[in-house]
Design an enzyme around this catalytic site. Structure first.
Site, PDB file in Angstrom:
ATOM      1  CB  ILE A 216      -6.038   6.110   9.923  1.00 48.91           C
ATOM      2  CG1 ILE A 216      -6.572   6.771   8.684  1.00 48.91           C
ATOM      3  CG2 ILE A 216      -4.538   6.240  10.024  1.00 48.91           C
ATOM      4  CD1 ILE A 216      -6.468   8.308   8.740  1.00 48.91           C
ATOM      5  CB  ALA A 218      -5.712  -1.515   4.344  1.00 49.06           C
ATOM      6  CB  ILE A 219      -3.920  -2.892   9.284  1.00 50.64           C
ATOM      7  CG1 ILE A 219      -2.755  -2.948   8.280  1.00 50.64           C
ATOM      8  CG2 ILE A 219      -3.781  -3.935  10.373  1.00 50.64           C
ATOM      9  CD1 ILE A 219      -2.556  -4.257   7.598  1.00 50.64           C
ATOM     10  CD  GLU A 238      -7.720   9.507  16.046  1.00 50.04           C
ATOM     11  OE1 GLU A 238      -6.953   9.181  16.960  1.00 50.04           O
ATOM     12  OE2 GLU A 238      -7.333   9.832  14.922  1.00 50.04           O
TER      13      GLU A 238
HETATM   14  N1  COA Z   1       9.475   2.241   4.115  1.00 51.91           N
HETATM   15  C1  COA Z   1       9.136   2.883   2.977  1.00 51.91           C
HETATM   16  N2  COA Z   1       7.869   2.976   2.532  1.00 51.91           N
HETATM   17  C2  COA Z   1       6.895   2.399   3.265  1.00 51.91           C
HETATM   18  C3  COA Z   1       7.166   1.716   4.460  1.00 51.91           C
HETATM   19  C4  COA Z   1       8.523   1.647   4.882  1.00 51.91           C
HETATM   20  N3  COA Z   1       8.870   1.010   5.999  1.00 51.91           N
HETATM   21  N4  COA Z   1       6.008   1.250   4.974  1.00 51.91           N
HETATM   22  C5  COA Z   1       5.040   1.626   4.122  1.00 51.91           C
HETATM   23  N5  COA Z   1       5.570   2.320   3.109  1.00 51.91           N
HETATM   24  C6  COA Z   1       4.846   2.922   1.987  1.00 51.91           C
HETATM   25  C7  COA Z   1       3.849   1.960   1.363  1.00 51.91           C
HETATM   26  O1  COA Z   1       4.462   1.168   0.366  1.00 51.91           O
HETATM   27  C8  COA Z   1       2.819   2.918   0.789  1.00 51.91           C
HETATM   28  O2  COA Z   1       3.331   3.466  -0.410  1.00 51.91           O
HETATM   29  P1  COA Z   1       2.333   3.935  -1.602  1.00 51.91           P
HETATM   30  O3  COA Z   1       1.525   5.054  -1.012  1.00 51.91           O
HETATM   31  O4  COA Z   1       3.272   4.383  -2.661  1.00 51.91           O
HETATM   32  O5  COA Z   1       1.529   2.717  -1.929  1.00 51.91           O
HETATM   33  C9  COA Z   1       2.783   4.043   1.812  1.00 51.91           C
HETATM   34  O6  COA Z   1       4.027   3.970   2.515  1.00 51.91           O
HETATM   35  C10 COA Z   1       1.629   3.917   2.801  1.00 51.91           C
HETATM   36  O7  COA Z   1       1.674   2.677   3.414  1.00 51.91           O
HETATM   37  P2  COA Z   1       0.330   1.871   3.729  1.00 51.91           P
HETATM   38  O8  COA Z   1       0.739   0.680   4.518  1.00 51.91           O
HETATM   39  O9  COA Z   1      -0.477   1.660   2.509  1.00 51.91           O
HETATM   40  O10 COA Z   1      -0.439   2.945   4.622  1.00 51.91           O
HETATM   41  P3  COA Z   1      -1.868   2.906   5.311  1.00 51.91           P
HETATM   42  O11 COA Z   1      -2.827   3.685   4.509  1.00 51.91           O
HETATM   43  O12 COA Z   1      -2.286   1.522   5.715  1.00 51.91           O
HETATM   44  O13 COA Z   1      -1.558   3.761   6.624  1.00 51.91           O
HETATM   45  C11 COA Z   1      -0.048   4.536   8.327  1.00 51.91           C
HETATM   46  C12 COA Z   1      -0.540   3.356   7.518  1.00 51.91           C
HETATM   47  C13 COA Z   1       0.983   4.027   9.312  1.00 51.91           C
HETATM   48  C14 COA Z   1       0.528   5.618   7.452  1.00 51.91           C
HETATM   49  C15 COA Z   1      -1.257   5.116   9.102  1.00 51.91           C
HETATM   50  O14 COA Z   1      -1.788   4.097   9.895  1.00 51.91           O
HETATM   51  C16 COA Z   1      -0.872   6.287  10.008  1.00 51.91           C
HETATM   52  O15 COA Z   1      -0.760   7.396   9.539  1.00 51.91           O
HETATM   53  N6  COA Z   1      -0.683   6.014  11.316  1.00 51.91           N
HETATM   54  C17 COA Z   1      -0.312   7.053  12.283  1.00 51.91           C
HETATM   55  C18 COA Z   1      -1.522   7.689  12.911  1.00 51.91           C
HETATM   56  C19 COA Z   1      -2.363   6.725  13.675  1.00 51.91           C
HETATM   57  O16 COA Z   1      -2.018   5.593  13.922  1.00 51.91           O
HETATM   58  N7  COA Z   1      -3.530   7.157  14.082  1.00 51.91           N
HETATM   59  C20 COA Z   1      -4.388   6.270  14.843  1.00 51.91           C
HETATM   60  C21 COA Z   1      -5.715   6.756  15.069  1.00 51.91           C
HETATM   61  S1  COA Z   1      -6.570   7.256  13.556  1.00 51.91           S
END
Ligand code: COA
Length: 438
Positions: A216, A218-219, A238
């Site tokens: 899930i 952008a990456i 998934e």
């Molecule tokens: N410390 C503090 N804040 C952080 C951070 C860190 N180390 N890393 C990211 N953030 C913040 C970002 O700045 C962003 O803030 P915003 O919402 O105010 O812009 C927010 O957290 C979300 O980060 P972002 O990188 O934009 O999230 P994303 O939409 O790309 O999702 C995960 C990344 C990790 C949250 C998401 O991949 C996830 O939930 N993974 C776990 C579940 C999973 O991997 N499932 C896989 C099968 S679907």
């Protein structure tokens, strides 16, 4: 059995249907796009009639009003995932979160570890045989309908029929509420230069003929952008979003080389725009199966040339991956990340790779930039993928391989792909922590 008679007799309004919910009940919602918004709205409208109704679900794209403090005497939100609409309730303390691997959700429901009195879902109108389709979410929704004592369904004529384990007979549903509205959409993620660079790095680990799992955020979509020159890719994932449609149309994804379930994209739910839902509709190439099949590590292990791509919040020097929390704040959930990381490690052809990809820096709420590669995880944060499970970490600056590496080797490899602005600071931390020269 005359299914048409059953279907007609069980039709009612949403206000009537939610009266079947009783105080103290546990109410599950179908997942993500399959959540029934008209029923949920009627349930919230009827809040005064309930005490202590517990609401459970994974991702929601809805408003999550039942999780707001003003409804806390009527509803308690206990999520199996934390989404933007429900996150605050967990932080505020009246909501809660239950950690669970996604592949275990159906078996938890089956074994009554997750008890469901009522399950609310959205379905297509019945076909000529009396079967409704759940549309774009097989995952745990099929089990929810089988196990709950009462099943309430919103029949929405805009739900597409998607093949797989997605059909349920009208006789299994207690009440039908007829509606017509577009499915919720997840906007396309913003892919900038950093995401493009991460995508290019991930692409170097993906060979022609690989089977892909995409997580899930952008990456994973950015990775797809970088795969336009590849051939014969397959999908066992998934979820998928719109980026997969682009690659299918470009002839890059054809699933022809998949060892497991060849010539089909095997998925458990879809989340994207209408273009994605239209693509999946009655498409023999797209098959949805429950998450205890698609995500089960023993099934994932049977995929050939598997490459899994998931995102995270932070990685510490040991390679511990924090993906679903920011300190004590429950941001999302483990979802399928560990299901696929472990399945790839167990891959029967010995070729499975699990990539955790992330930008090297993040902006904190107060506007400061921080390195996502960090000596220690934040106090209160949960490790999602352990240091024993972790495989590849990728940033826009490169790839760090973790398997078989010592603590110091891991930390050096990670510092070398950190943002250059933080590398000197991280090297100092390395020397303090390991009592050794970088
Ligand atoms: N410390 C503090 N804040 C952080 C951070 C860190 N180390 N890393 C990211 N953030 C913040 C970002 O700045 C962003 O803030 P915003 O919402 O105010 O812009 C927010 O957290 C979300 O980060 P972002 O990188 O934009 O999230 P994303 O939409 O790309 O999702 C995960 C990344 C990790 C949250 C998401 O991949 C996830 O939930 N993974 C776990 C579940 C999973 O991997 N499932 C896989 C099968 S679907």
């Amino acid at each position: 059995m005359d299914w048409k008679k059953i279907y007609e007799e069980r039709q009612c309004t949403a206000d009537e249907a939610v009266k079947l919910i009783k105080s103290g009940d546990k109410v599950g919602f179908a997942h993500a796009v399959a959540e029934p918004p008209v029923l949920v709205e009627a349930m919230v409208k009827n809040a005064a009639a309930y005490k202590n109704v517990e609401i459970n679900h994974m991702v929601t794209l809805g408003k999550g009003l039942y999780s707001k403090p003003e409804y806390k005497d009527s509803f308690t939100f206990n999520g199996w995932f934390s989404s933007p609409a429900t996150r605050e309730s967990i932080a505020e303390g009246h909501g809660d979160f239950t950690p669970v691997f996604f592949h275990e959700v159906p078996s938890f429901i089956r074994k009554d570890i997750f008890h469901l009195d009522v399950f609310m879902t959205m379905l297509s109108p019945p076909d000529e045989h009396g079967y409704c389709c759940i549309g774009v979410s097989s995952d745990y929704s099929m089990q929810g309908m089988k196990s709950a004592k009462i099943v309430l369904a919103e029949i929405n004529d805009q739900v597409p029929v998607v093949y797989g384990d997605t059909f349920i007979h009208v006789s299994k549903i207690d009440k039908f509420v007829l509606t017509s509205h577009p499915l919720p959409e997840l906007g396309l993620p913003k892919i900038g230069e950093i995401e493009e660079a991460i995508g290019r790095n991930c692409a170097t680990l993906i060979e022609d003929g690989s089977t892909l799992q995409l997580g899930i955020g952008a990456i994973p979509d950015a990775v797809l952008h970088s795969l336009k020159g590849k051939k014969d890719l397959g999908i066992h994932s998934e979820m998928i979003s719109d980026g997969v449609v682009d690659l299918f149309e470009a002839g890059v994804i054809n699933c022809s080389k998949k060892g497991l379930d060849p010539n089909k994209m095997m998925i458990t739910f879809l989340m994207g725009t209408k273009r994605l839902y239209d693509f999946a509709e009655k498409n023999p190439m797209v098959e949805l199966r429950p998450v205890d099949y698609v995500n089960h590590p023993c099934i994932v292990a049977q995929c050939t040339n598997l490459v899994c791509i998931n995102a995270c919040m932070a990685v510490d020097f040991m390679g511990q991956v924090v993906s679903d929390s920011i300190g004590i704040r429950q941001f999302s959930g483990v979802g399928g990340q560990v299901d696929f990381v472990r399945g790839a490690a167990m891959s029967l052809d010995g070729k499975g790779k699990a990539i955790i990809a992330m930008p090297s820096v993040a902006k904190k709420k107060d506007g400061t930039m921080i390195s996502k590669i960090t000596p220690y995880i934040d106090k209160g944060a949960a490790v999602t993928t352990s240091r024993n499970d972790v495989d590849y970490i990728v940033t826009e600056y490169g790839i760090a391989e973790m398997k078989g590496k010592s603590l110091k080797q891991r930390a050096r490899a990670l510092v070398n792909i950190a943002h250059p602005d933080f590398r000197e600071e991280l090297k100092d931390e390395f020397e303090k922590r390991f009592n050794a020269k970088f």
